[in-house]
Structure formats: C-alpha cells, structure tokens
Design a protein around this motif. Structure first.
Motif, PDB file in Angstrom:
ATOM      1  N   ARG A  62       0.750  -1.163  -0.001  1.00  0.00           N
ATOM      2  CA  ARG A  62       0.022   0.131   0.091  1.00  0.00           C
ATOM      3  C   ARG A  62       0.766   1.468   0.013  1.00  0.00           C
ATOM      4  O   ARG A  62       0.234   2.200  -0.395  1.00  0.00           O
ATOM      5  CB  ARG A  62      -0.743   0.118   1.196  1.00  0.00           C
ATOM      6  CG  ARG A  62      -1.889  -1.216   1.314  1.00  0.00           C
ATOM      7  CD  ARG A  62      -3.057  -0.746   0.280  1.00  0.00           C
ATOM      8  NE  ARG A  62      -3.886   0.181   0.798  1.00  0.00           N
ATOM      9  CZ  ARG A  62      -4.647   1.227  -0.015  1.00  0.00           C
ATOM     10  NH1 ARG A  62      -4.317   1.208  -1.517  1.00  0.00           N
ATOM     11  NH2 ARG A  62      -5.226   2.180   0.548  1.00  0.00           N
TER      12      ARG A  62
ATOM     13  N   HIS B 297      -6.590  -1.749   9.961  1.00  0.00           N
ATOM     14  CA  HIS B 297      -7.247  -2.430   8.875  1.00  0.00           C
ATOM     15  C   HIS B 297      -7.305  -3.794   9.281  1.00  0.00           C
ATOM     16  O   HIS B 297      -6.436  -4.350   9.812  1.00  0.00           O
ATOM     17  CB  HIS B 297      -6.566  -2.513   7.355  1.00  0.00           C
ATOM     18  CG  HIS B 297      -6.509  -0.947   6.840  1.00  0.00           C
ATOM     19  ND1 HIS B 297      -5.774  -0.033   7.095  1.00  0.00           N
ATOM     20  CD2 HIS B 297      -7.527  -0.561   5.925  1.00  0.00           C
ATOM     21  CE1 HIS B 297      -5.970   1.162   6.443  1.00  0.00           C
ATOM     22  NE2 HIS B 297      -7.113   0.972   5.637  1.00  0.00           N
TER      23      HIS B 297
ATOM     24  N   ARG C  76     -18.426  -0.219  -0.770  1.00  0.00           N
ATOM     25  CA  ARG C  76     -18.746   0.395   0.636  1.00  0.00           C
ATOM     26  C   ARG C  76     -20.061  -0.758   0.759  1.00  0.00           C
ATOM     27  O   ARG C  76     -20.801  -0.999  -0.206  1.00  0.00           O
ATOM     28  CB  ARG C  76     -19.560   1.726   0.606  1.00  0.00           C
ATOM     29  CG  ARG C  76     -18.468   2.955   0.252  1.00  0.00           C
ATOM     30  CD  ARG C  76     -17.229   3.094   1.481  1.00  0.00           C
ATOM     31  NE  ARG C  76     -16.323   4.151   0.980  1.00  0.00           N
ATOM     32  CZ  ARG C  76     -15.023   3.853   0.155  1.00  0.00           C
ATOM     33  NH1 ARG C  76     -14.614   2.750   0.150  1.00  0.00           N
ATOM     34  NH2 ARG C  76     -14.384   4.874   0.291  1.00  0.00           N
TER      35      ARG C  76
ATOM     36  N   GLY D 175      -6.996  -7.053  -3.000  1.00  0.00           N
ATOM     37  CA  GLY D 175      -7.082  -5.838  -2.088  1.00  0.00           C
ATOM     38  C   GLY D 175      -7.441  -6.148  -0.625  1.00  0.00           C
ATOM     39  O   GLY D 175      -7.137  -6.898  -0.202  1.00  0.00           O
ATOM     40  N   GLY D 176      -7.879  -5.133   0.004  1.00  0.00           N
ATOM     41  CA  GLY D 176      -8.333  -5.344   1.276  1.00  0.00           C
ATOM     42  C   GLY D 176      -9.240  -3.959   2.042  1.00  0.00           C
ATOM     43  O   GLY D 176      -9.837  -3.127   1.136  1.00  0.00           O
ATOM     44  N   GLY D 177      -9.141  -3.816   2.978  1.00  0.00           N
ATOM     45  CA  GLY D 177      -9.629  -2.681   3.849  1.00  0.00           C
ATOM     46  C   GLY D 177     -10.253  -2.950   4.764  1.00  0.00           C
ATOM     47  O   GLY D 177     -10.103  -3.680   5.879  1.00  0.00           O
ATOM     48  N   HIS D 178     -11.629  -2.386   4.881  1.00  0.00           N
ATOM     49  CA  HIS D 178     -12.334  -2.748   6.416  1.00  0.00           C
ATOM     50  C   HIS D 178     -13.524  -3.312   5.747  1.00  0.00           C
ATOM     51  O   HIS D 178     -13.988  -3.606   4.801  1.00  0.00           O
ATOM     52  CB  HIS D 178     -12.979  -1.299   6.906  1.00  0.00           C
ATOM     53  CG  HIS D 178     -11.712  -0.265   7.176  1.00  0.00           C
ATOM     54  ND1 HIS D 178     -10.761  -0.579   8.104  1.00  0.00           N
ATOM     55  CD2 HIS D 178     -11.077   0.590   6.245  1.00  0.00           C
ATOM     56  CE1 HIS D 178     -10.041   0.387   8.124  1.00  0.00           C
ATOM     57  NE2 HIS D 178     -10.069   0.931   6.915  1.00  0.00           N
TER      58      HIS D 178
ATOM     59  N   ALA E  74     -13.810  -0.954   1.523  1.00  0.00           N
ATOM     60  CA  ALA E  74     -12.750  -1.732   0.942  1.00  0.00           C
ATOM     61  C   ALA E  74     -12.316  -1.176  -0.566  1.00  0.00           C
ATOM     62  O   ALA E  74     -12.960  -0.785  -1.211  1.00  0.00           O
ATOM     63  CB  ALA E  74     -12.863  -3.132   1.319  1.00  0.00           C
ATOM     64  N   GLY E  75     -11.049  -1.588  -0.864  1.00  0.00           N
ATOM     65  CA  GLY E  75     -10.839  -1.446  -2.225  1.00  0.00           C
ATOM     66  C   GLY E  75      -9.767  -2.438  -2.754  1.00  0.00           C
ATOM     67  O   GLY E  75      -9.208  -3.202  -2.131  1.00  0.00           O
ATOM     68  N   CYS E  76      -9.546  -2.523  -4.243  1.00  0.00           N
ATOM     69  CA  CYS E  76      -8.773  -3.407  -5.084  1.00  0.00           C
ATOM     70  C   CYS E  76      -8.515  -2.696  -6.178  1.00  0.00           C
ATOM     71  O   CYS E  76      -9.293  -1.697  -6.576  1.00  0.00           O
ATOM     72  CB  CYS E  76      -9.430  -4.796  -5.128  1.00  0.00           C
ATOM     73  SG  CYS E  76     -10.912  -4.935  -5.802  1.00  0.00           S
TER      74      CYS E  76
HETATM   75  P1  AMP Z   1     -11.212   3.756  -0.801  1.00  0.00           P
HETATM   76  O1  AMP Z   1     -12.244   2.895  -1.645  1.00  0.00           O
HETATM   77  O2  AMP Z   1      -9.976   3.671  -1.839  1.00  0.00           O
HETATM   78  O3  AMP Z   1     -11.454   4.728  -0.206  1.00  0.00           O
HETATM   79  O4  AMP Z   1     -10.492   2.563   0.249  1.00  0.00           O
HETATM   80  C1  AMP Z   1     -11.580   2.090   1.176  1.00  0.00           C
HETATM   81  C2  AMP Z   1     -10.460   1.301   2.204  1.00  0.00           C
HETATM   82  O5  AMP Z   1     -10.146   0.410   1.788  1.00  0.00           O
HETATM   83  C3  AMP Z   1      -9.322   2.410   2.641  1.00  0.00           C
HETATM   84  O6  AMP Z   1      -9.206   1.882   4.128  1.00  0.00           O
HETATM   85  C4  AMP Z   1      -8.445   1.731   1.967  1.00  0.00           C
HETATM   86  O7  AMP Z   1      -7.056   1.876   2.681  1.00  0.00           O
HETATM   87  C5  AMP Z   1      -8.459   0.350   1.486  1.00  0.00           C
HETATM   88  N1  AMP Z   1      -8.184  -0.087   0.361  1.00  0.00           N
HETATM   89  C6  AMP Z   1      -8.368   0.757  -0.721  1.00  0.00           C
HETATM   90  N2  AMP Z   1      -7.689  -0.045  -1.734  1.00  0.00           N
HETATM   91  C7  AMP Z   1      -6.987  -1.118  -0.996  1.00  0.00           C
HETATM   92  C8  AMP Z   1      -6.026  -2.236  -1.919  1.00  0.00           C
HETATM   93  N3  AMP Z   1      -5.790  -2.206  -3.093  1.00  0.00           N
HETATM   94  N4  AMP Z   1      -5.471  -2.838  -1.184  1.00  0.00           N
HETATM   95  C9  AMP Z   1      -5.811  -2.960   0.296  1.00  0.00           C
HETATM   96  N5  AMP Z   1      -6.555  -1.800   0.942  1.00  0.00           N
HETATM   97  C10 AMP Z   1      -7.268  -1.137   0.159  1.00  0.00           C
END
Ligand code: AMP
Ligand code: MN
Ligand code: MN
Length: 325
Positions: free
Chosen positions: A96, A116, A278, A294-297, A301-303
């Motif tokens: 990240r 996370h 979301r 990817g990952g997140g909460h 989350a995102g990827c």
């Molecule tokens: P976002 O949708 O980019 O605002 O991300 C939402 C949450 O997911 C945030 O806490 C990011 O830090 C996490 N996140 C976004 N993209 C990734 C990724 N590729 N890998 C891991 N975590 C991610």
C-alpha cells in the motif's frame, strides 16, 4: 487485533525515544485518516526534537492541503543513508506504500500503526487495532501515553483523521471513546466549522460535474441491493476533473434505500480499474476485495482489477453477489 496494550504502546514509545531520524510513510491515494494521522504524529515528534519527514504518499486531494504541518510532506531525500525508524500509518500491508515501500529497508526498525482488519503485522512493533474507527484514534492513544500535550494543530489533524474515516462520526466503528477523543479535541480549541467547511463543503465545480456524469452511469443489480457507477478517463477529460475528485461517490450511492453494497469503478488507465466498495449492513467488502488482492475494512474496501471497465464490472458484480445473503 484488539485494543492496544500498554506493553505494545510502551515498547513503541521506547523505540521512538531512542530514535532521532524518523520517517513517516502511509498509503497511496491519500485520504483524511492517513494524512491527519501522519501529520499529527509528525508535529508531535517535532515537539520532542526529532528529525521527522513525512514521505509524500502521492497527490494530496485539495480538501486536505489546509492541514497544519502539510509542509512536512516531502519526497525521499537521497542523501540520507540510514534512518533510525520508519513509522507506517493507516496501511494494511507494505504494498500500500507504493514506491515508498522500497525505502523500508533503509531503516533499522519499523513501527506499524493501523486499524485495517487485513493488516499483515509487518512491523517490528505492531500497534494494530481493527476496532479503532480510524488510525487517528491510535495516534491519539500513542500521544497521550507519551505525554505529548495536544495543541490546536495536532488536534485539527486527529479530528480530520477520525471524522473522515467514520463518515462524520456515523459508522458502527464509532464508540463512546471516539466521541470522548473528539470532545477533548474540541476542548483544545479546534475550529470545527472551519475544518468541516474545508473538508466537506469545498468541492470544485469540476468534481461536481464529474459527480453528475458518474451518477448518470448508475446501474442497479440483484434486486437493487447493489449499486454501481463508473468513471472513465474520457469522463475526466470532459469535466477537467481528476481521480481524486471521485471521493464520496461510492458512499453517496450506498445511501440509496435498498442498496447494501455500492461500487465505484475508476479507470486509472486503460486496463487498470481501481474499485471502491462500501456496504451498509452485513456484507464484508474487505472479503470481496481480498479476492482481487485488495483489502480494507468490513464497510469500506478497495482493490485494483487489471481489465477493461466492462470486464471489471462483470467480475466485481459476480464476486459481490457471492457475498449477498
Ligand atoms: P477507498 O475505496 O479507496 O476509499 O478505500 C477504502 C478502504 O480500503 C481504505 O481504508 C483503504 O485503505 C482500503 N483499500 C483501498 N484499496 C486497497 C487495496 N488495493 N488494498 C488494500 N486496501 C485497500
Ligand atoms: Mn486511509
Ligand atoms: Mn483509516
């Protein structure tokens, strides 16, 4: 991954006290939590007389350039041969960090401060609490334990970190502790109205035009439980907006009554699609994103999917559907 223990906090504090040259790094596509957490920590460490630099995490969304200490964000200085300490904040894994990842081995030690659920515990010391509503809460705990007196600049950064990561104190991650921290930040004398206008009511006309265009692509799936919008490079050109201007679209469409999962697909370039998910009630979107590395909460989350927009859409919808009840 529960509350931080005093033992872990004290180990981190001991290491910080023994270190002089400290770099703070955080995730690419910066947001309010990683910027606010990095800057609050940097300002506090400066007060303690440390040599601190916040590594540039990538283009800073215009809403956050007002943050006190923003000038501490710099690109890596090549004449530095060895660092005493790297502190990584709000980043679930070292990938990240983007290109800054390569600098980690220049440091004698790493402290990992994060919330996370997917955190890989990559530090020598890991202050990881997936129950924390924002990394800003963990920074607050650390600074309190270090006896750093919070000033208005530090408090403004912590407030921004927590407010932006909790949907203005509305998500289920928010606890009484979150509000107690916020209350203390108010007592320090932060300018609540000014901060809120800067972070929530200052969007550009370009991003507003992009928002309208993006909403026009709205598609609903699975009995309206899934909502999806797309932002292509062409739309960015037509509106003169940038990918940073898409913040908030995914949470906005989650607000549609029957929607459980919202999805924003952003075309970073041809064949590279950044996905933002979301959820509202029960789908763990970090698991959906884990499928694509990817990952997140649980609720955000995102990827990245390396396909064209339409293929990415089909792939993510299929995976989301697997997780719908
Ligand atoms: P976002 O949708 O980019 O605002 O991300 C939402 C949450 O997911 C945030 O806490 C990011 O830090 C996490 N996140 C976004 N993209 C990734 C990724 N590729 N890998 C891991 N975590 C991610
Ligand atoms: Mn973040
Ligand atoms: Mn965060």
């Amino acid at each position: 991954m529960n509350n931080l223990t005093y033992k872990d906090l004290d180990e981190a504090i001991d290491l910080i006290r023994r270190s002089n040259r400290i770099y703070i790094a955080s995730h690419i596509n910066p947001d309010g939590d990683n910027l606010g957490s990095s800057l609050a920590l940097a300002l506090a460490l400066r007060k303690l007389g440390k040599e601190v630099l916040v590594l540039n995490p990538g283009s800073i969304p215009s809403d956050f350039v007002f943050l006190p200490g923003i000038d501490l964000i710099k690109d890596f200085e090549d004449d530095v041969d060895e660092l005493d300490l790297f502190i990584v904040v709000d980043s679930g894994d070292i990938d990240r960090l983007g290109p800054n990842k390569d600098l980690l081995d220049r440091s004698k030690a790493i402290i990992n401060i994060d919330h996370h659920i997917t955190n890989t515990q990559f530090g020598n010391i890991n202050l990881v609490d997936s129950k924390a509503a924002a990394t800003g809460e963990l920074i607050y705990q650390l600074l309190k334990r270090m006896d750093v007196k919070l000033d208005k600049d530090i408090a403004t950064n912590i407030y921004t970190a927590i407010s932006t990561d909790t949907g203005k104190f509305s998500y289920e991650s928010v606890t009484s502790r979150t509000h107690r921290i916020a209350a203390e930040l108010l007592d320090v004398g932060i300018d609540l109205k000014d901060i809120n206008i800067k972070i929530y009511e200052s969007y550009s006309l370009e991003s507003t035009k992009l928002f309208i265009k993006a909403l026009n692509t709205l598609k609903l799936y699975s009995d309206n439980r899934v909502a999806l919008v797309k932002v292509s490079q062409r739309m960015l050109k037509e509106t003169n907006a940038s990918l940073d201007d898409t913040d908030g679209i995914s949470s906005f469409i989650r607000g549609i009554g029957p929607v459980e999962v919202s999805c924003l697909l952003k075309e970073v370039e041809e064949g590279e699609i950044k996905v933002s998910l979301r959820s509202k009630n029960y789908v763990d979107v970090s698991k959906v994103c884990a499928k694509f590395n990817g990952g997140g909460h649980v609720r955000a989350a995102g990827c990245t999917i390396f396909e064209d927009l339409d293929t990415a859409e089909a792939m993510i919808i299929e995976e989301i559907n697997r997780h719908l009840r």
